[in-house]
Design a protein around this motif. Structure first.
Motif, PDB file in Angstrom:
ATOM      1  N   ALA A  37       0.789  -1.233   0.000  1.00 34.30           N
ATOM      2  CA  ALA A  37       0.000   0.000   0.000  1.00 34.30           C
ATOM      3  C   ALA A  37       0.819   1.280   0.000  1.00 34.30           C
ATOM      4  CB  ALA A  37      -0.932   0.011   1.206  1.00 34.30           C
ATOM      5  N   SER A  38       2.125   1.207   0.138  1.00 30.33           N
ATOM      6  CA  SER A  38       2.891   2.455   0.285  1.00 30.33           C
ATOM      7  C   SER A  38       4.087   2.568  -0.647  1.00 30.33           C
ATOM      8  CB  SER A  38       3.338   2.630   1.735  1.00 30.33           C
ATOM      9  OG  SER A  38       2.202   2.722   2.573  1.00 30.33           O
ATOM     10  N   ASN A  39       4.118   1.748  -1.684  1.00 25.16           N
ATOM     11  CA  ASN A  39       5.187   1.809  -2.695  1.00 25.16           C
ATOM     12  C   ASN A  39       6.583   1.684  -2.092  1.00 25.16           C
ATOM     13  OD1 ASN A  39       3.011   2.215  -4.327  1.00 25.16           O
ATOM     14  ND2 ASN A  39       3.422   4.368  -4.742  1.00 25.16           N
ATOM     15  N   GLU A  40       6.660   0.894  -1.015  1.00 31.19           N
ATOM     16  CA  GLU A  40       7.960   0.674  -0.374  1.00 31.19           C
ATOM     17  C   GLU A  40       8.758  -0.363  -1.157  1.00 31.19           C
ATOM     18  OE1 GLU A  40       5.976   1.515   4.008  1.00 31.19           O
ATOM     19  OE2 GLU A  40       5.897  -0.460   3.072  1.00 31.19           O
ATOM     20  N   ASN A  41      10.052  -0.398  -0.893  1.00 39.48           N
ATOM     21  CA  ASN A  41      10.910  -1.379  -1.558  1.00 39.48           C
ATOM     22  C   ASN A  41      10.808  -2.709  -0.816  1.00 39.48           C
ATOM     23  OD1 ASN A  41      13.061  -2.911  -2.585  1.00 39.48           O
ATOM     24  ND2 ASN A  41      14.144  -1.048  -3.167  1.00 39.48           N
ATOM     25  N   ALA A  42      10.248  -3.720  -1.501  1.00 35.89           N
ATOM     26  CA  ALA A  42       9.946  -4.994  -0.842  1.00 35.89           C
ATOM     27  C   ALA A  42      11.207  -5.787  -0.490  1.00 35.89           C
ATOM     28  CB  ALA A  42       9.039  -5.836  -1.740  1.00 35.89           C
ATOM     29  N   LEU A  43      12.353  -5.401  -1.058  1.00 34.76           N
ATOM     30  CA  LEU A  43      13.580  -6.149  -0.779  1.00 34.76           C
ATOM     31  C   LEU A  43      14.046  -5.989   0.667  1.00 34.76           C
ATOM     32  CD1 LEU A  43      15.890  -5.426  -3.843  1.00 34.76           C
ATOM     33  CD2 LEU A  43      14.747  -7.584  -3.280  1.00 34.76           C
ATOM     34  N   GLY A  44      13.527  -4.971   1.353  1.00 37.30           N
ATOM     35  CA  GLY A  44      14.126  -4.633   2.648  1.00 37.30           C
ATOM     36  C   GLY A  44      15.387  -3.828   2.374  1.00 37.30           C
ATOM     37  N   PRO A  45      16.027  -3.304   3.424  1.00 39.59           N
ATOM     38  CA  PRO A  45      17.200  -2.469   3.178  1.00 39.59           C
ATOM     39  C   PRO A  45      18.382  -3.284   2.635  1.00 39.59           C
ATOM     40  CG  PRO A  45      16.904  -2.842   5.537  1.00 39.59           C
ATOM     41  CD  PRO A  45      15.707  -3.430   4.848  1.00 39.59           C
ATOM     42  N   SER A  46      19.268  -2.614   1.945  1.00 35.67           N
ATOM     43  CA  SER A  46      20.508  -3.256   1.488  1.00 35.67           C
ATOM     44  C   SER A  46      21.318  -3.688   2.711  1.00 35.67           C
ATOM     45  CB  SER A  46      21.316  -2.246   0.659  1.00 35.67           C
ATOM     46  OG  SER A  46      22.702  -2.441   0.852  1.00 35.67           O
ATOM     47  N   PRO A  47      21.916  -4.884   2.693  1.00 34.48           N
ATOM     48  CA  PRO A  47      22.750  -5.334   3.817  1.00 34.48           C
ATOM     49  C   PRO A  47      23.914  -4.365   4.088  1.00 34.48           C
ATOM     50  CG  PRO A  47      22.410  -7.124   2.233  1.00 34.48           C
ATOM     51  CD  PRO A  47      21.804  -5.899   1.631  1.00 34.48           C
ATOM     52  N   HIS A  48      24.412  -3.719   3.044  1.00 40.81           N
ATOM     53  CA  HIS A  48      25.487  -2.734   3.238  1.00 40.81           C
ATOM     54  C   HIS A  48      25.002  -1.545   4.057  1.00 40.81           C
ATOM     55  CE1 HIS A  48      27.090  -4.939  -0.255  1.00 40.81           C
ATOM     56  NE2 HIS A  48      28.239  -4.690   0.337  1.00 40.81           N
ATOM     57  N   VAL A  49      23.757  -1.172   3.830  1.00 39.81           N
ATOM     58  CA  VAL A  49      23.177  -0.060   4.581  1.00 39.81           C
ATOM     59  C   VAL A  49      23.039  -0.451   6.055  1.00 39.81           C
ATOM     60  CG1 VAL A  49      21.052   1.268   4.925  1.00 39.81           C
ATOM     61  CG2 VAL A  49      21.983   0.997   2.617  1.00 39.81           C
ATOM     62  N   VAL A  50      22.550  -1.661   6.292  1.00 34.10           N
ATOM     63  CA  VAL A  50      22.363  -2.115   7.672  1.00 34.10           C
ATOM     64  C   VAL A  50      23.703  -2.138   8.409  1.00 34.10           C
ATOM     65  CG1 VAL A  50      21.618  -4.055   9.102  1.00 34.10           C
ATOM     66  CG2 VAL A  50      20.287  -3.415   7.079  1.00 34.10           C
ATOM     67  N   GLU A  51      24.738  -2.618   7.726  1.00 32.77           N
ATOM     68  CA  GLU A  51      26.083  -2.679   8.315  1.00 32.77           C
ATOM     69  C   GLU A  51      26.593  -1.265   8.640  1.00 32.77           C
ATOM     70  OE1 GLU A  51      27.396  -5.469   9.139  1.00 32.77           O
ATOM     71  OE2 GLU A  51      29.261  -4.545   9.869  1.00 32.77           O
TER      72      GLU A  51
END
Ligand SMILES: *Cc1c(COP(=O)(O)O)cnc(C)c1O
Length: 373
Positions: A37-51
């Protein structure tokens, strides 16, 4: 106490976000809920971003870099513009608000298309600024002809900003370079008037005649390009957007913006996201495959849909949506109703993971067979 506010604030209808997953689970006692419903990126965040975020956590007692130096430099190199051409925002939503507050006085106007992103109108109303809307052309096409004609004949007195989302949300439709140039030519020489191209979904566009606005901006100083890290870069929750504009415009924006409008974690995440080309490619493929799947299945279910250049698709359920929406919710599917946009029979469905897309189609198929006539 009885507080009195301006009539604009008193009558303001706030932005209606997509229904949160947790709230839906709680209210309906569901374990499995899919939100498209909100045009979010379904992949979840990039692992590099989380790190990168984990590494930055020990520094959150510090104020952010108010100038966003590193991110501005990186974006400038990425976009091939000068750092002076950039202003960062707390999502592009903040920049919409800022542009209106800085460049429009109360009583002046912004120009928009009907059934286009609602934030322009909400921010304008909050600032006491009027909105002049142009109806869409058939096929949900942006009314660029009509706007250009009014600009040429001077029929939009008091107008300071034209907001053009391309592709548009919630319709997913786009306009090409030729149509945009007609508007830019019509606006040429009009004093204190800018054309803001809101390109929140530009990386998802597959159309080959999509305008190269950064190139056009070198020729048309009234053109302001606005982008976000919320969609293809998967940072909706951290709020990072930016505008590309001439330094004089940016100078005014910098005076008015909050000094720490983009927080430190958002800056770190955006830097890391720009480095992860793989993630970008994956996100594009997910969306393009998902859209093709939706087109095929929606057609098979006899839903009329609008071809999209974004990460979502608009479709017609053939009856007012409240009953459909509550049916879908009970099955654990959150889609976006659009009555607030003047589209009472349409829903907008974001592309999710393949399994989420299949779930959504299966629920829509159930609705078709059980309920719709
Ligand atoms: C999602 C979206 C935005 C992005 O807003 P953020 O504030 O950056 O999250 C901007 N414009 C349009 C048309 C959108 O659909």
């Amino acid at each position: 106490m009885n507080w009195e506010v301006s009539k604009e604030i008193e009558t303001l209808v706030p932005y209606a976000p997509g229904k949160p997953i947790e709230e839906t689970k709680r209210e309906l006692g569901l374990d499995h809920v899919v939100k498209l419903a909100s045009n979010e990126n379904a992949l979840g965040p990039s692992p590099h971003v989380v790190e990168a975020l984990k590494n930055a956590l020990p520094e959150i007692h510090r104020y952010p870099d108010a100038s966003g130096y590193a991110l501005t430099q990186k974006l400038a190199a990425h976009l091939k513009v000068a750092p002076e051409n950039l202003v960062l925002g707390n999502g592009s939503n903040e920049l919409i608000d800022l542009l209106i507050r800085v460049f429009c006085r109360p009583g002046e106007k912004i120009l928009v298309a009907e059934k286009s992103f609602i934030a322009y109108q909400i921010c304008a109303q909050a600032a006491g600024v009027k909105t002049q809307s142009y109806p869409l052309e058939p096929g949900f096409q942006m009314p660029l002809r009509a706007i250009a004609e009014d600009l040429r004949s001077g029929r939009c007195e008091g107008a300071k900003i034209l907001f053009l989302p391309n592709p548009n949300n919630p319709t997913g439709t786009y306009f090409n370079e030729e149509a945009l140039v007609e508007v830019l030519e019509a606006a040429k020489g009009r004093k204190n008037f800018m054309v803001v191209l809101d390109e929140a979904y530009n990386e998802f566009v597959r159309a080959s005649d999509y305008p190269d606005t950064l190139a056009l901006a070198r020729k048309y100083p009234q053109l302001v390009v606005m982008r976000t890290m919320a969609k293809v870069y998967g940072l909706a929750g951290l709020r990072v957007g930016y505008v590309v504009a001439p330094p004089q415009i940016n100078d005014f924006l910098h005076r008015v913006r909050n000094p720490f409008n983009v927080n430190s974690l958002a800056q770190v995440a955006a830097l890391a996201a720009l480095d992860d080309k793989n993630y970008l490619t994956q996100a594009q493929k997910l969306v393009w495959d998902g859209l093709d799947y939706f087109y095929k299945e929606l057609a098979a279910l006899n839903f009329e849909y609008v071809e999209s250049q974004g990460n979502f698709v608009l479709f017609d359920v053939g009856q007012p949506t409240p009953d459909v929406v509550s049916y879908l919710l009970k099955k654990g599917l959150i889609l976006r109703p659009l009555a607030g946009y003047g589209l009472p029979n349409h829903l907008r469905m974001s592309v999710g993971l393949a399994s989420e897309n299949e779930f959504a189609i299966s629920v829509l198929r159930q609705w078709r067979s059980e309920v719709s006539r």
